[in-house]
Scaffold this motif. Structure first.
Motif, short mmCIF file in Angstrom:
data_model
loop_
_atom_site.label_atom_id
_atom_site.label_comp_id
_atom_site.label_asym_id
_atom_site.label_seq_id
_atom_site.Cartn_x
_atom_site.Cartn_y
_atom_site.Cartn_z
N TYR A 146 3.77 7.65 -45.39
CA TYR A 146 4.33 8.57 -44.50
C TYR A 146 4.69 9.78 -45.47
CZ TYR A 146 7.65 10.81 -41.62
OH TYR A 146 8.39 11.78 -40.73
N ASP A 147 5.04 9.63 -46.70
CA ASP A 147 5.45 10.71 -47.52
C ASP A 147 4.16 11.36 -47.91
OD1 ASP A 147 7.82 10.50 -47.29
OD2 ASP A 147 8.12 9.39 -49.01
N ASN A 148 2.97 10.74 -48.07
CA ASN A 148 1.71 11.21 -48.33
C ASN A 148 1.36 12.12 -47.30
OD1 ASN A 148 0.02 10.48 -50.90
ND2 ASN A 148 0.80 8.74 -50.66
N VAL A 149 1.34 11.82 -46.11
CA VAL A 149 0.81 12.84 -44.92
C VAL A 149 1.78 13.82 -44.91
CG1 VAL A 149 0.26 12.84 -42.62
CG2 VAL A 149 -0.34 11.07 -43.86
N ALA A 150 3.30 13.61 -44.94
CA ALA A 150 4.18 14.62 -44.56
C ALA A 150 4.32 15.41 -45.91
CB ALA A 150 5.48 13.97 -44.60
N SER A 163 11.73 14.58 -36.22
CA SER A 163 10.99 13.96 -34.98
C SER A 163 9.57 14.79 -35.03
CB SER A 163 11.58 13.93 -33.75
OG SER A 163 11.76 15.06 -33.25
N GLU A 164 9.89 16.03 -35.15
CA GLU A 164 8.62 16.81 -35.40
C GLU A 164 7.71 16.38 -36.47
OE1 GLU A 164 10.25 21.18 -34.05
OE2 GLU A 164 8.42 21.39 -35.22
N LEU A 165 8.20 16.02 -37.38
CA LEU A 165 7.55 15.56 -38.71
C LEU A 165 6.93 14.41 -38.24
CD1 LEU A 165 6.81 16.37 -41.51
CD2 LEU A 165 8.80 15.16 -42.37
N ASP A 166 7.61 13.27 -37.84
CA ASP A 166 7.06 12.26 -37.12
C ASP A 166 5.59 12.28 -36.41
OD1 ASP A 166 9.06 10.94 -38.61
OD2 ASP A 166 10.09 10.41 -37.00
N ASP A 167 5.85 13.17 -35.34
CA ASP A 167 4.84 13.50 -34.69
C ASP A 167 3.55 13.90 -35.41
OD1 ASP A 167 6.45 12.61 -32.67
OD2 ASP A 167 6.87 14.75 -31.77
N LEU A 168 3.97 15.10 -36.34
CA LEU A 168 2.83 15.34 -37.25
C LEU A 168 2.15 14.48 -38.03
CD1 LEU A 168 1.58 18.26 -37.95
CD2 LEU A 168 3.09 18.08 -39.81
N SER A 172 -1.65 13.38 -37.43
CA SER A 172 -2.63 13.61 -38.45
C SER A 172 -3.29 12.31 -38.79
CB SER A 172 -1.94 14.15 -39.58
OG SER A 172 -1.30 15.29 -39.53
N LEU A 173 -2.70 11.29 -38.85
CA LEU A 173 -3.09 9.92 -39.31
C LEU A 173 -4.17 9.73 -37.91
CD1 LEU A 173 -0.28 7.86 -40.43
CD2 LEU A 173 -2.36 8.53 -41.61
N ILE A 174 -3.77 9.93 -36.90
CA ILE A 174 -4.61 9.59 -35.55
C ILE A 174 -6.06 10.31 -35.56
CG2 ILE A 174 -5.08 9.91 -32.96
CD1 ILE A 174 -2.04 9.36 -32.84
N LYS A 175 -5.88 11.64 -36.14
CA LYS A 175 -6.90 12.45 -36.18
C LYS A 175 -8.05 12.09 -37.36
CE LYS A 175 -5.31 16.90 -35.01
NZ LYS A 175 -4.88 18.04 -35.83
N ARG A 205 -3.85 13.68 -44.96
CA ARG A 205 -3.17 14.58 -45.70
C ARG A 205 -3.43 16.15 -45.77
NH1 ARG A 205 -2.88 12.68 -51.77
NH2 ARG A 205 -4.51 14.06 -52.06
N ALA A 206 -4.69 16.53 -45.77
CA ALA A 206 -5.31 17.69 -45.71
C ALA A 206 -5.11 18.08 -44.34
CB ALA A 206 -6.74 17.50 -46.17
N ILE A 207 -5.46 17.39 -43.29
CA ILE A 207 -5.33 17.72 -41.99
C ILE A 207 -3.89 18.22 -41.54
CG2 ILE A 207 -5.66 17.26 -39.53
CD1 ILE A 207 -7.83 15.29 -40.37
N ALA A 208 -2.88 17.59 -42.17
CA ALA A 208 -1.58 17.71 -41.75
C ALA A 208 -0.83 19.29 -42.07
CB ALA A 208 -0.67 16.59 -42.41
N VAL A 209 -1.69 20.09 -43.02
CA VAL A 209 -1.20 20.99 -43.28
C VAL A 209 -1.82 21.97 -42.28
CG1 VAL A 209 -1.36 22.70 -45.41
CG2 VAL A 209 -1.37 20.45 -45.81
N ASP A 210 -2.67 21.57 -41.48
CA ASP A 210 -3.42 22.48 -40.64
C ASP A 210 -4.43 23.70 -41.22
OD1 ASP A 210 -4.27 22.97 -37.97
OD2 ASP A 210 -2.63 24.46 -37.49
N PRO A 211 -5.22 23.10 -41.94
CA PRO A 211 -6.00 24.15 -42.65
C PRO A 211 -7.25 24.76 -41.55
CG PRO A 211 -6.86 21.92 -43.02
CD PRO A 211 -5.64 21.86 -42.22
N GLU A 212 -7.69 25.78 -41.94
CA GLU A 212 -8.87 26.36 -41.15
C GLU A 212 -10.21 25.65 -41.86
OE1 GLU A 212 -8.20 30.58 -41.31
OE2 GLU A 212 -6.13 30.06 -41.43
N VAL A 213 -10.33 25.41 -43.08
CA VAL A 213 -11.46 24.95 -43.57
C VAL A 213 -11.19 23.71 -44.32
CG1 VAL A 213 -13.25 25.59 -45.14
CG2 VAL A 213 -12.28 27.36 -44.09
N ILE A 214 -12.20 22.69 -44.65
CA ILE A 214 -11.73 21.76 -45.21
C ILE A 214 -13.19 21.68 -46.14
CG2 ILE A 214 -11.36 19.15 -45.42
CD1 ILE A 214 -10.32 19.12 -42.71
N LEU A 215 -12.70 21.32 -47.60
CA LEU A 215 -13.76 21.27 -48.51
C LEU A 215 -13.75 19.66 -49.01
CD1 LEU A 215 -12.67 24.43 -50.59
CD2 LEU A 215 -14.33 24.33 -48.73
#
Lengths: 296, 462
Positions: A146-150, A163-168, A172-175, A205-215
Motif C-alpha cells: 500500500y505504502d509503495n503505491v501511495a 478513502s481517496e488514497l485508498d481508491d487511488l 493503480s493496482l488494478i491498472k 507506483r508510477a501510474i499512481a502519480v498520474d504521469p503523462e509519459v512513462i519511461l
C-alpha cells in the motif's frame, strides 16, 4: 580493419572512417560503419516529447551524439541497440534522471508538450512527476505494498483524505494488473512479492502519480516469460492513456509492443521507423545487421 | 632438554614431516592423462603427516608440563619420614617449598638437616628424570606419528577430509574460548552477587532509594549501617546516558546523512576519518575536558541566567559523553545509508520526490536496522562509561532527574567500591558485583531489543 570493410559491398571507405571525429574506444570492426545522421522518420506531428541536437557527456566521454527524436502522443516507442549504445542514457535525459549523476552533462533542446524541460523555470522534481519511470530491476521501497503505491500520491498531495488514497491505490493496482493478487495483502512488504509482481508494483507506483509519459528501462529483463507477457499486455492497455518509451534488449518485445522503433548505435540514433518497417525492411545496414542477429 | 628446545625441535620436525608427506604422496601416485590419481592435492598429505606428528606430541607435552610438578612433589613427599608427612597441609607446603628452593639453588650440601638434604636431592633427581623422559617421549611420539601417517599415504587416502576435520575442530575450539570466557565472567559476577544478596536482601538493593555503602568494622562506629539502594545509581546512569544520546543521536545521524548523501567526495574523504578520531580520544581526556571546560562553563552560564548549576553536573558529563559517542552513531549510520541501493534512490526520484523526501521516506527506513544498531552500540558505550562521570558528574548518589545537579553512576560506584585495599567478604565490596550484574542485565536487554528491531525490519530490506 580496411580488409573487413572492403569485403562488405556498399560500405564507406576506410578513409571516411578515419576522418570521422569521434571514435569511441573498444569498438568492434563490424560496427565501423559510418553513421551520417538518422534515417527513417524521427519526427512525428503529434509529438509529446521531443529532443533536438541531444548530446550527453559523462565527464570527458561523450555518450550520445546529436540525437533528434520525437515521441508521439499515446504511442509506444521502443529503443533497441547493443549494450552501451546510449539508449538508457537517452531515456534518462527525458526525465532529467541524469541530474543525479554529478559528472553527467546534457545538451540540446528537450521539450514536453513544447515546454523546455531543461529550462531555468522547470523543476526536475515536478518534471519527474509528469514523466514517470520504471527501472530494469524491480525496486520496490522497503515498505508495505500500500505504502509503495501511495508514496508518490502522498508526496504530490493527490489525495485529500484516506478513502481517496485508498481508491487511488486500488485503481493503480488494478491498472497495473496486480490488484487481484495482492488485495488481501496490501499491508505486507512490497519486497516479499515475486519478481514479476514487484515490477508490476513499480508500474502501479508510477501510474499512481498520474504521469503523462512513462519511461521504461528494460522493465522485463529480470523477469520470466510469463511475467514478461503480463507486463507486455499491461503496456498495451496503458498506451491509451499514457505515452510510453521503452528500452529493451528483446527485439521480439519491441516488435510486439511498440508502434515505432528507434535503433541506437554507439551513442548515435541510426534509424527510426514504424516498428513493422524496422523489423521487415530496415533502411540502414547497421539496423539490419542488428535485427538479423549478425551482431549485438 | 628445556621445553623451549623441545618446541623448536618439534616445529622443525613438523616442517620436515610436511615435506616428507608431500613427497611421499607424489611418489606413491601415478600419472594418468596428465593428472595424478591422488585423492587430495599433495600438500594435504603433507599437512596430514604434520598433524599426526604434531598433535599427539603437543598434547603429551602439555599434559606433562601441567602435571609434572604435582607428581614429582607427591613422589618426594612419600619419601619423607612418617612424622613429616602427617603434618598439617600448610606446614607440609612450607617444607616442600624449602625442598624446591634447595634443589633449584643447587646448594643442597649446605643444608644442615640430613632428611631434607636427602629429600631435596631426591627431588632434584626426579626432576632430572622427568625432564629427560619428557624430551624422549615427546620426540618419539612425534616421530612415531610421522612414520605412522607416512605409511598410511596411498592415492585413495582422503587426506583433505582429515585435514579439514582437524581445522574445523580447531576453529570450534577458538569459538569455545570466547564463549567460555563470557560464561566464566558471568558466573564469577553471579556468584559474588549471590554472596552479596545473602548479606543484603535483593529488595533493598533493587528498590532502595538510599545509596551509602559504608560498613564498619566495629558496630559502634559512625555510619555503621550501610544502605545499598541501587536506584539512585541506575537513575543517574539513565540520566547521563539519556543526555548523551539526546546529543549524539541527532548530531550523529545528521552528520551521517550529510556525509553519505550531500558531501562531495573530497569533503567526505576528509570529514569521515576526522569524525572517527573522536572515538579514538581516551575517555580520560574527555573527562578533564568535561571537568575543566564544560562544567565551569555550564555553571557560569547557569548563573548568568539565574539557575543554580552544580559545579559537577550530570549535564556536563552527559554533554561530553554525547560528543564522545557521536562517531558510533555517525560512522555506522553512514555505512548503512551508503549501502542502501542506488535503485531505491532512483525509484524515488523517478516519481518526482525531492532529495529530502527521498532521504526521509525511503533511505532512512531502509537503513533503519543499521542505524538502530549504531544507536544501541552508542547507548551501551554510554552506560558503561566511567571516566567522564568520575571527573565531571561527581560521586554523590543523589536521587534526582535534574540534570543540573551532581549525580553518580553504576560504573563510578563500582570503581570507588573496588579501589584501594578491600576485604572481599564485606557487603561493601560485594555490592560492586551486584551492580556489575545489574549493568550486565541492562546491556543484555538492550541487545535483545536491538536484535528484535533489526530482525523486524530486515525482511523488508532487500
Amino acid at each position: 580493419m580496411s580488409d573487413i570493410l572492403n569485403t562488405v559491398p556498399g560500405m564507406p571507405s576506410a578513409d571516411s572512417l578515419e576522418r570521422s571525429e569521434v571514435k569511441p574506444e573498444n569498438h568492434r570492426s563490424e560496427f565501423d560503419v559510418e553513421i551520417n545522421g538518422t534515417v527513417g522518420k524521427p519526427f512525428v506531428d503529434n509529438a509529446k516529447m521531443s529532443s533536438r541536437n541531444c548530446n550527453v557527456f559523462y565527464g570527458d566521454k561523450q555518450a550520445i551524439f546529436d540525437v533528434d527524436l520525437d515521441i508521439g502522443n499515446n504511442e509506444i516507442l521502443a529503443m533497441i541497440g547493443p549494450s552501451g549504445c546510449g539508449k538508457s542514457t537517452y531515456l534518462r535525459v527525458l526525465n532529467r534522471m541524469n541530474d543525479t549523476i554529478p559528472i553527467c552533462r546534457v545538451e540540446g533542446e528537450h521539450t514536453l508538450d513544447g515546454e523546455d524541460i531543461y529550462g531555468k523555470k522547470t523543476d526536475p522534481v515536478l518534471l519527474r512527476a509528469r514523466v514517470g519511470m520504471v527501472f530494469q530491476k524491480p525496486n520496490p521501497f522497503p515498505k508495505s505494498i500500500y505504502d509503495n503505491v501511495a508514496y508518490g500520491a502522498r508526496l504530490h498531495g493527490l489525495a485529500s483524505n484516506r478513502s481517496e488514497l485508498d481508491d487511488l491505490v486500488e485503481a493503480s493496482l488494478i491498472k497495473a494488473g496486480l490488484f487481484k493478487e495482492v488485495k488481501d495483502d496490501l499491508q505486507k512488504p512490497g519486497t516479499g512479492l515475486s519478481g514479476g509482481q514487484q515490477q508490476r508494483l513499480c508500474i502501479a507506483r508510477a501510474i499512481a502519480v498520474d504521469p503523462e509519459v512513462i519511461l521504461m528501462d528494460e522493465p522485463t529483463s529480470a523477469l520470466d516469460p510469463i511475467a514478461t507477457a503480463t507486463i507486455e499486455e499491461l503496456m498495451d492497455e496503458l498506451k491509451s492513456k499514457y505515452t510510453i518509451a521503452i528500452v529493451t534488449h528483446s527485439m521480439q518485445q519491441a516488435a510486439r509492443v511498440s508502434q515505432r522503433t528507434a535503433y541506437f548505435h554507439l551513442g548515435k540514433l541510426v534509424e527510426v521507423n514504424e516498428t513493422d518497417k524496422v523489423f521487415t525492411n530496415p533502411e540502414h545496414q547497421l539496423t539490419e545487421n542488428y535485427i538479423t542477429g549478425r551482431f549485438g | 632438554m628445556p621445553t623451549q628446545t623441545i618446541i623448536i625441535t618439534l616445529i622443525a620436525l613438523l616442517i620436515f614431516s610436511y615435506f616428507l608427506g608431500q613427497k611421499r604422496s607424489i611418489a606413491v601416485s601415478s600419472i594418468n592423462n596428465g593428472r595424478r590419481d591422488l585423492h587430495s592435492r599433495p600438500h594435504y598429505y603433507g599437512y596430514m603427516v604434520a598433524i599426526w606428528a604434531g598433535i599427539p606430541a603437543v598434547l603429551i607435552l602439555l599434559l606433562w608440563t601441567a602435571f609434572n610438578n604435582s607428581i614429582v612433589t607427591s613422589l618426594t613427599i612419600s619419601t619423607l619420614p612418617e612424622s613429616m608427612q602427617t603434618q598439617s597441609k600448610d606446614s607440609l607446603g612450607l617444607v616442600v617449598n624449602e625442598l624446591r628452593n634447595l634443589a633449584d639453588s643447587g646448594q643442597i650440601a649446605d643444608e644442615a638437616d640430613p632428611i631434607k638434604r636427602e629429600a631435596a636431592s631426591h627431588y632434584q633427581r626426579l626432576q632430572g628424570i622427568s625432564k629427560l623422559a619428557k624430551t624422549v617421549i615427546v620426540l618419539v611420539v612425534a616421530l612415531l606419528g610421522m612414520i605412522y601417517a607416512w605409511r598410511l599415504i596411498n592415492p585413495e587416502l582422503r587426506a583433505r577430509n582429515v585435514v579439514e576435520k582437524v581445522i574445523r575442530v580447531a576453529m570450534i575450539l577458538c569459538a569455545c574460548i570466547a564463549i567460555l570466557s563470557t560464561v566464566g565472567i558471568v558466573f564469577s559476577v553471579l556468584f559474588e552477587s549471590i554472596r552479596f544478596f545473602e548479606a543484603v536482601p535483593p529488595s533493598d538493593f533493587l528498590f532502595g532509594t538510599k545509596w551509602s555503602p559504608q560498613t564498619s568494622i566495629r558496630s559502634d562506629q559512625v555510619g555503621s549501617s550501610g544502605s545499598f539502594g541501587a536506584i539512585p545509581l541506575f537513575v543517574g546512569t539513565l540520566l547521563i546516558s539519556t543526555i548523551a544520546l539526546v546529543i549524539a543521536v541527532p548530531l550523529g545521524l545528521m552528520s551521517a546523512i550529510y556525509l553519505s548523501e550531500y558531501a562531495s567526495k573530497s569533503v567526505r574523504a576528509f570529514a569521515k576519518p576526522t569524525l572517527e578520531i573522536l572515538a579514538g580520544i581516551p575517555t580520560v581526556v574527555y573527562g578533564f575536558f568535561a571537568a575543566l571546560t564544560v562544567a565551569p562553563f555550564l555553571r557560569d552560564l547557569g548563573e548568568s541566567i539565574g539557575l543554580s548549576v552544580a559545579s559537577e553536573s550530570a549535564l556536563a558529563a552527559g554533554l561530553v559523553m554525547g560528543i564522545m559517542i557521536i562517531p558510533f552513531v555517525s560512522s555506522l549510520s553512514d555505512d548503512v545509508i551508503s549501502a542502501v541501493p542506488q535503485a531505491m534512490r532512483d525509484g524515488s526520484y523517478g516519481m518526482g520526490a525531492t532529495k529530502s523526501e527521498t532521504i526521509r521516506q525511503v533511505i532512512i527506513p531502509a537503513a533503519l536496522p543499521g542505524i538502530v544498531g549504531g544507536i544501541l552500540l552508542a547507548a551501551s558505550r554510554a552506560i558503561g562509561e566511567t571516566m567522564i562521570v568520575v571527573m565531571a558528574a561527581g560521586l554523590s548518589a543523589k536521587l534526582t532527574i535534574n540534570p543540573l545537579e551532581a549525580v553518580t553512576t553504576v560504573t563510578v560506584q563500582i570503581v570507588t567500591l573496588l579501589t584501594g585495599d578491600q576485604e572481599f567478604d564485606s557487603p561493601k565490596t560485594l555490592a560492586a558485583f551486584a551492580l556489575g550484574l545489574g549493568l550486565f542485565v541492562i546491556t543484555l536487554l538492550l541487545n535483545i531489543v536491538a536484535l528484535h528491531i533489526i530482525r523486524k525490519y530486515r525482511e523488508q530490506y532487500e
